[in-house]
Design a protein around this motif. Sequence first.
Motif, PDB file in Angstrom:
ATOM      1  N   UNK A 156      43.041  -2.969   8.731  1.00 41.81           N
ATOM      2  CA  UNK A 156      44.240  -3.556   9.318  1.00 41.81           C
ATOM      3  C   UNK A 156      44.359  -5.033   9.040  1.00 41.81           C
ATOM      4  N   UNK A 157      43.275  -5.769   9.247  1.00 47.75           N
ATOM      5  CA  UNK A 157      43.242  -7.204   8.949  1.00 47.75           C
ATOM      6  C   UNK A 157      41.904  -7.538   8.287  1.00 47.75           C
ATOM      7  N   UNK A 158      41.875  -8.671   7.594  1.00 44.53           N
ATOM      8  CA  UNK A 158      40.614  -9.093   6.993  1.00 44.53           C
ATOM      9  C   UNK A 158      39.588  -9.390   8.083  1.00 44.53           C
ATOM     10  N   UNK A 159      40.017  -9.980   9.190  1.00 41.56           N
ATOM     11  CA  UNK A 159      39.103 -10.324  10.277  1.00 41.56           C
ATOM     12  C   UNK A 159      38.423  -9.069  10.834  1.00 41.56           C
ATOM     13  N   UNK A 160      39.211  -8.004  11.012  1.00 39.00           N
ATOM     14  CA  UNK A 160      38.636  -6.750  11.522  1.00 39.00           C
ATOM     15  C   UNK A 160      37.647  -6.166  10.525  1.00 39.00           C
ATOM     16  N   UNK A 161      37.950  -6.309   9.232  1.00 38.59           N
ATOM     17  CA  UNK A 161      37.039  -5.807   8.196  1.00 38.59           C
ATOM     18  C   UNK A 161      35.740  -6.612   8.183  1.00 38.59           C
ATOM     19  N   UNK A 162      35.844  -7.927   8.368  1.00 43.10           N
ATOM     20  CA  UNK A 162      34.636  -8.770   8.414  1.00 43.10           C
ATOM     21  C   UNK A 162      33.759  -8.363   9.597  1.00 43.10           C
ATOM     22  N   UNK A 163      34.385  -7.999  10.715  1.00 46.25           N
ATOM     23  CA  UNK A 163      33.606  -7.489  11.848  1.00 46.25           C
ATOM     24  C   UNK A 163      32.847  -6.227  11.445  1.00 46.25           C
ATOM     25  N   UNK A 164      33.495  -5.347  10.674  1.00 42.62           N
ATOM     26  CA  UNK A 164      32.827  -4.152  10.171  1.00 42.62           C
ATOM     27  C   UNK A 164      31.651  -4.526   9.272  1.00 42.62           C
ATOM     28  N   UNK A 165      31.845  -5.532   8.435  1.00 46.23           N
ATOM     29  CA  UNK A 165      30.777  -5.987   7.541  1.00 46.23           C
ATOM     30  C   UNK A 165      29.558  -6.439   8.340  1.00 46.23           C
ATOM     31  N   UNK A 166      29.791  -7.234   9.371  1.00 49.36           N
ATOM     32  CA  UNK A 166      28.674  -7.765  10.156  1.00 49.36           C
ATOM     33  C   UNK A 166      28.019  -6.704  11.036  1.00 49.36           C
ATOM     34  N   UNK A 167      28.781  -5.705  11.437  1.00 51.24           N
ATOM     35  CA  UNK A 167      28.148  -4.575  12.133  1.00 51.24           C
ATOM     36  C   UNK A 167      27.246  -3.803  11.177  1.00 51.24           C
ATOM     37  N   UNK A 168      27.685  -3.652   9.934  1.00 51.06           N
ATOM     38  CA  UNK A 168      26.861  -2.980   8.928  1.00 51.06           C
ATOM     39  C   UNK A 168      25.610  -3.790   8.631  1.00 51.06           C
ATOM     40  N   UNK A 169      25.732  -5.098   8.630  1.00 56.58           N
ATOM     41  CA  UNK A 169      24.580  -5.994   8.449  1.00 56.58           C
ATOM     42  C   UNK A 169      23.496  -5.664   9.470  1.00 56.58           C
ATOM     43  N   UNK A 170      23.884  -5.535  10.732  1.00 55.50           N
ATOM     44  CA  UNK A 170      22.923  -5.224  11.788  1.00 55.50           C
ATOM     45  C   UNK A 170      22.350  -3.822  11.617  1.00 55.50           C
ATOM     46  N   UNK A 171      23.217  -2.878  11.266  1.00 55.17           N
ATOM     47  CA  UNK A 171      22.781  -1.490  11.091  1.00 55.17           C
ATOM     48  C   UNK A 171      21.723  -1.369  10.003  1.00 55.17           C
ATOM     49  N   UNK A 172      21.873  -2.153   8.932  1.00 53.52           N
ATOM     50  CA  UNK A 172      20.946  -2.086   7.805  1.00 53.52           C
ATOM     51  C   UNK A 172      19.717  -2.974   7.996  1.00 53.52           C
ATOM     52  N   UNK A 173      19.680  -3.743   9.086  1.00 52.21           N
ATOM     53  CA  UNK A 173      18.533  -4.624   9.321  1.00 52.21           C
ATOM     54  C   UNK A 173      18.509  -5.842   8.424  1.00 52.21           C
ATOM     55  N   UNK A 174      19.702  -6.329   8.040  1.00 55.75           N
ATOM     56  CA  UNK A 174      19.802  -7.518   7.188  1.00 55.75           C
ATOM     57  C   UNK A 174      19.752  -8.759   8.086  1.00 55.75           C
ATOM     58  N   UNK A 175      18.561  -9.207   8.400  1.00 59.79           N
ATOM     59  CA  UNK A 175      18.365 -10.221   9.436  1.00 59.79           C
ATOM     60  C   UNK A 175      18.747 -11.633   9.003  1.00 59.79           C
ATOM     61  N   UNK A 176      18.961 -11.854   7.701  1.00 58.22           N
ATOM     62  CA  UNK A 176      19.270 -13.203   7.224  1.00 58.22           C
ATOM     63  C   UNK A 176      20.687 -13.346   6.720  1.00 58.22           C
ATOM     64  N   UNK A 177      21.611 -12.532   7.237  1.00 53.37           N
ATOM     65  CA  UNK A 177      22.960 -12.492   6.676  1.00 53.37           C
ATOM     66  C   UNK A 177      24.033 -12.670   7.741  1.00 53.37           C
ATOM     67  N   UNK A 178      25.078 -13.424   7.379  1.00 59.40           N
ATOM     68  CA  UNK A 178      26.279 -13.536   8.203  1.00 59.40           C
ATOM     69  C   UNK A 178      27.464 -13.697   7.254  1.00 59.40           C
ATOM     70  N   UNK A 179      28.472 -12.833   7.417  1.00 59.42           N
ATOM     71  CA  UNK A 179      29.661 -12.908   6.573  1.00 59.42           C
ATOM     72  C   UNK A 179      30.839 -13.475   7.363  1.00 59.42           C
ATOM     73  N   UNK A 180      31.659 -14.275   6.682  1.00 56.58           N
ATOM     74  CA  UNK A 180      32.881 -14.829   7.274  1.00 56.58           C
ATOM     75  C   UNK A 180      34.136 -14.360   6.551  1.00 56.58           C
ATOM     76  N   UNK A 181      33.987 -13.784   5.356  1.00 57.02           N
ATOM     77  CA  UNK A 181      35.133 -13.253   4.612  1.00 57.02           C
ATOM     78  C   UNK A 181      34.662 -12.114   3.718  1.00 57.02           C
ATOM     79  N   UNK A 182      35.606 -11.497   3.024  1.00 57.63           N
ATOM     80  CA  UNK A 182      35.300 -10.291   2.248  1.00 57.63           C
ATOM     81  C   UNK A 182      34.973 -10.575   0.795  1.00 57.63           C
ATOM     82  N   UNK A 183      35.197 -11.799   0.346  1.00 53.72           N
ATOM     83  CA  UNK A 183      35.098 -12.049  -1.091  1.00 53.72           C
ATOM     84  C   UNK A 183      34.098 -13.122  -1.495  1.00 53.72           C
ATOM     85  N   UNK A 184      33.566 -13.888  -0.534  1.00 59.41           N
ATOM     86  CA  UNK A 184      32.556 -14.885  -0.851  1.00 59.41           C
ATOM     87  C   UNK A 184      33.097 -16.259  -1.155  1.00 59.41           C
TER      88      UNK A 184
END
Length: 397
Positions: A137-165
């Motif tokens: 729906x929005x890029x912000x909502x997608x970024x929230x999905x990205x950061x939830x996936x980060x936690x799910x995968x145990x990526x302890x050193x990662x934080x995303x603010x956008x979808x493209x870098x």
Amino acid sequence: MRSRLCVWALLFCLSLSLIPRPASASATEDGLAPKAKSAILMDVDTGTVLYEKNSGEKLPPASITKIMTMLLVMEALEDGKVSLGDQIRVSEHAASMGGSQIFLEPGEVMELRDMLKAVAVGSANDASVALAEHIAGTEEAFVDMMNRKVKELGMTGTRFQNTNGLPQSDHYTTARDIAIMSRELLKYPEITTYTRIYEDHLRKDSKNPFWLVNTNRLVKFYEGLDGLKTGFTRESKYCLAATAKRKDFRVLAVVLGEPDVKDRNREITRMLDYAFNQFTNLVLYKKGQKIGELRVDKGEKNRIEVRAPRQFSTLIRKGENPKDYKTVLDWKRLSAPVRKGDSIGSVKVVKDGNTVSEMKLVSARHNPKAGLWTIIKRCTKKMLFLPEEAPADDLVS
């Protein structure tokens, strides 16, 4: 005389120390990727790390961010939330992205498969945002999905603010975390049908076709290399997550903070060469291959057929005897109900009494308790020595 000889010896030793030495293909701290700020080399099947350098250091990943974007797109495709033929209408926000792009216009419509190709091959920032908006729906909502996936995968050193870098404060990851999300993306082998493309066109039938050339030139020049993603900003320098497969052996190499493209490609090549020269893998089960059958007490299906959810192998050094590695099946006793995702056992590889690799097995579907009539029929069959029912085809995941 003796003091003069000592001086000459000292000068000789100093001159030797100034002679440049070729980088050796050994897994030492500086041997494989001396110019990278951070690096890691990994066997994809087992996740075994073959080499690492500052792999936990938090750094800006630039467009390598898009590995997570592509992962969430592949998950949405698998779940049926979207399809490759979806027509995506481009928003003003998506069209406003700078940097690498395919120059999408506000209101333009493009199929999801072409958007995904634009991201995988051309590193298109505008297409990344358009995909995100289509899914969430929005890029912000997608970024929230990205950061939830980060936690799910145990990526302890990662934080995303956008979808493209694109550069943004508090947007970072590590070489090790990139390897983790890359392994997850490679669970969808169809992604490499996009990432291995060297050149192609978008809008082929329009007056303004767009020529795509892969930002990862190694897909053309390195044997077996078919992905994954490059990255560059002034802050991040030159980055690359590269994967190559030879026969059944797939390797992943990541470098961050390289000073230029030549050094990036040279050090990725050196890392991959080291892996393929020194190691191979012993494949024990192909994806979908039958592993065994399990009885389920009082289940609607009293037996389930267990198949490998993915290729399962163990990493060995070249020259080792494969017979030294033994496969051990560790099953659980199951009683209904067995729910989707429940642990049902594991497959282990043992050498000299030590477990060197393991694949966890979980149920792929729900198996409820059998009804009274089903239990009566089974008891009757046993009394009459009739054959039992065939097992369900249960592909574990």
